[in-house]
Design a protein around this motif. Structure first.
Motif, short mmCIF file in Angstrom:
data_model
loop_
_atom_site.label_atom_id
_atom_site.label_comp_id
_atom_site.label_asym_id
_atom_site.label_seq_id
_atom_site.Cartn_x
_atom_site.Cartn_y
_atom_site.Cartn_z
N GLU A 62 0.82 -1.20 0.00
CA GLU A 62 0.00 0.00 0.00
C GLU A 62 0.86 1.26 0.00
OE1 GLU A 62 0.10 -1.25 4.45
OE2 GLU A 62 0.21 -2.19 2.46
N GLY A 63 2.01 1.18 0.66
CA GLY A 63 2.91 2.33 0.68
C GLY A 63 3.44 2.66 -0.69
N LYS A 64 3.88 1.64 -1.41
CA LYS A 64 4.40 1.84 -2.76
C LYS A 64 3.33 2.44 -3.67
CE LYS A 64 7.73 -2.00 -2.61
NZ LYS A 64 8.95 -1.18 -2.77
N ASN A 65 2.11 1.93 -3.57
CA ASN A 65 1.04 2.42 -4.43
C ASN A 65 0.57 3.81 -4.03
OD1 ASN A 65 0.99 0.19 -6.12
ND2 ASN A 65 -0.45 -0.93 -4.85
N MET A 66 0.64 4.13 -2.74
CA MET A 66 0.32 5.49 -2.30
C MET A 66 1.31 6.49 -2.87
SD MET A 66 -0.68 4.80 1.71
CE MET A 66 -0.56 6.52 2.17
N ILE A 67 2.58 6.15 -2.86
CA ILE A 67 3.61 7.05 -3.39
C ILE A 67 3.35 7.33 -4.87
CG2 ILE A 67 6.06 7.23 -3.98
CD1 ILE A 67 6.63 5.57 -1.41
N LYS A 68 3.03 6.29 -5.62
CA LYS A 68 2.74 6.47 -7.05
C LYS A 68 1.52 7.37 -7.25
CE LYS A 68 4.51 1.92 -8.42
NZ LYS A 68 4.12 0.56 -8.93
N SER A 69 0.49 7.18 -6.44
CA SER A 69 -0.75 7.92 -6.61
C SER A 69 -0.56 9.41 -6.33
CB SER A 69 -1.83 7.36 -5.68
OG SER A 69 -2.16 6.04 -6.04
N VAL A 70 0.09 9.74 -5.21
CA VAL A 70 0.21 11.16 -4.86
C VAL A 70 1.13 11.90 -5.83
CG1 VAL A 70 -0.35 10.82 -2.43
CG2 VAL A 70 2.05 10.73 -3.15
N LYS A 71 2.12 11.20 -6.37
CA LYS A 71 2.97 11.84 -7.38
C LYS A 71 2.16 12.13 -8.63
CE LYS A 71 7.54 10.15 -6.03
NZ LYS A 71 8.70 9.30 -6.39
N LYS A 72 1.29 11.20 -9.00
CA LYS A 72 0.44 11.38 -10.18
C LYS A 72 -0.49 12.57 -10.00
CE LYS A 72 -2.99 8.56 -10.79
NZ LYS A 72 -3.78 7.32 -11.04
#
Length: 293
Positions: free
Chosen positions: A221-231
């Motif tokens: 979930e951490g990895k996917n959160m990082i991708k989402s907020v950058k997007k």
């Protein structure tokens, strides 16, 4: 974030709170009846279609395991902080990066006793005020809305110019905020709270570990959160280790510190809950502290 668009994360947090209303009342961790007003029409329609709503929740739980439960635990934790402060004579509440927070409107007795100041990006704030008109006809009079560009403006100046009273007992709420700010800015806000607030004033906030900032987090979930907020143009900038939080706050002039790792609230908020297997993400932690006078 885009200077002309409301925060994407603000709406997503409202979705989490609104999604709790899909559960029976005795199974809800938090209860925000206003949250549904701050989600888009597509989300509202999905809530009215049980199968589609279930499929969306299953997908989100797969992509971001335990995040929903951590977010609603955060809401409940900070709600409990508000209740505690109200019982202790709270006079003023400051919500920095308010997004679509509804705490100013949903606590019995708060509008009559507490002056509320909400600071947020003008684009997000304008959307919020329009939504509030649909709920209350006009924004409630006990709330002052202060537009701010957190990357440019001084929180201290904006607050003082906006009617903030440094002599009053104040609760500062920073939900889902600090992780988006540069570390020096976090220190400036905490310094203002320490030096420019009345006796008994408190602060509550949530934080992520440094591994969410440097990208070394191992949790899915951490990895996917990082991708989402950058997007979305809202990258994470500030991290704090759970084991360091107490010393971090103490060294900045705070006492009576309570720091909680989100999974530790599972027993508190989900005990006896019939929702099935409960996972609470390990990437979230919360804090509450009083200004040391």
């Amino acid at each position: 974030m885009d200077a002309n668009k409301a925060s994407q994360t603000a709406e997503i947090m409202a979705r989490h709170r609104a999604a709790e209303l899909l559960f029976p009342e005795d199974q809800r961790v938090c209860n925000d009846s206003y949250a549904i007003y701050f989600v888009n029409e597509e989300t509202k329609q999905s809530f009215q279609r049980p199968l589609r709503s279930l499929l969306i929740r299953l997908w989100l739980n797969w992509m971001f395991p335990g995040v929903h439960n951590a977010v609603i635990s955060r809401v409940r934790y900070m709600d409990d902080c508000v209740i505690k402060c109200l019982e202790n004579g709270l006079e003023q509440m400051v919500i920095i990066g308010a997004g679509y927070d509804t705490r100013a409107y949903r606590f019995n007795g708060l509008p009559e006793k507490v002056k509320v100041l909400e600071l947020d990006h003008p684009a997000t704030q304008n959307v919020k005020k329009e939504k509030l008109k649909a709920i209350f006809n006009s924004p409630p009079g006990h709330v002052t809305y202060i537009p701010i560009h957190l990357d440019k403006d001084k929180v201290s100046k904006k607050l003082l110019d906006g009617g903030y009273d440094p002599s009053k007992q104040t609760l500062f709420i920073m939900e889902g905020l600090l992780m988006y700010l540069p570390p020096p800015f976090v220190d400036k806000i905490l310094s203002f709270i320490k030096t420019t607030s009345g006796p008994g004033s408190c602060v509550t906030f949530d934080y992520l570990p440094p591994s969410m900032i440097d990208g070394t987090i191992k949790a899915k979930e951490g990895k996917n959160m990082i991708k989402s907020v950058k997007k979305w143009g809202e990258p994470f900038r500030f991290g704090l280790k759970y084991d360091d939080a107490n010393a971090f706050l103490s060294s900045r002039g705070f006492c009576k510190i309570n720091t909680v790792h989100a999974p530790d609230l599972k027993e508190t908020y989900f005990k006896g809950n019939k929702r099935g297997k409960i996972k609470v993400s390990t990437v979230f932690s919360f804090a509450f502290a009083e200004v040391d006078t």
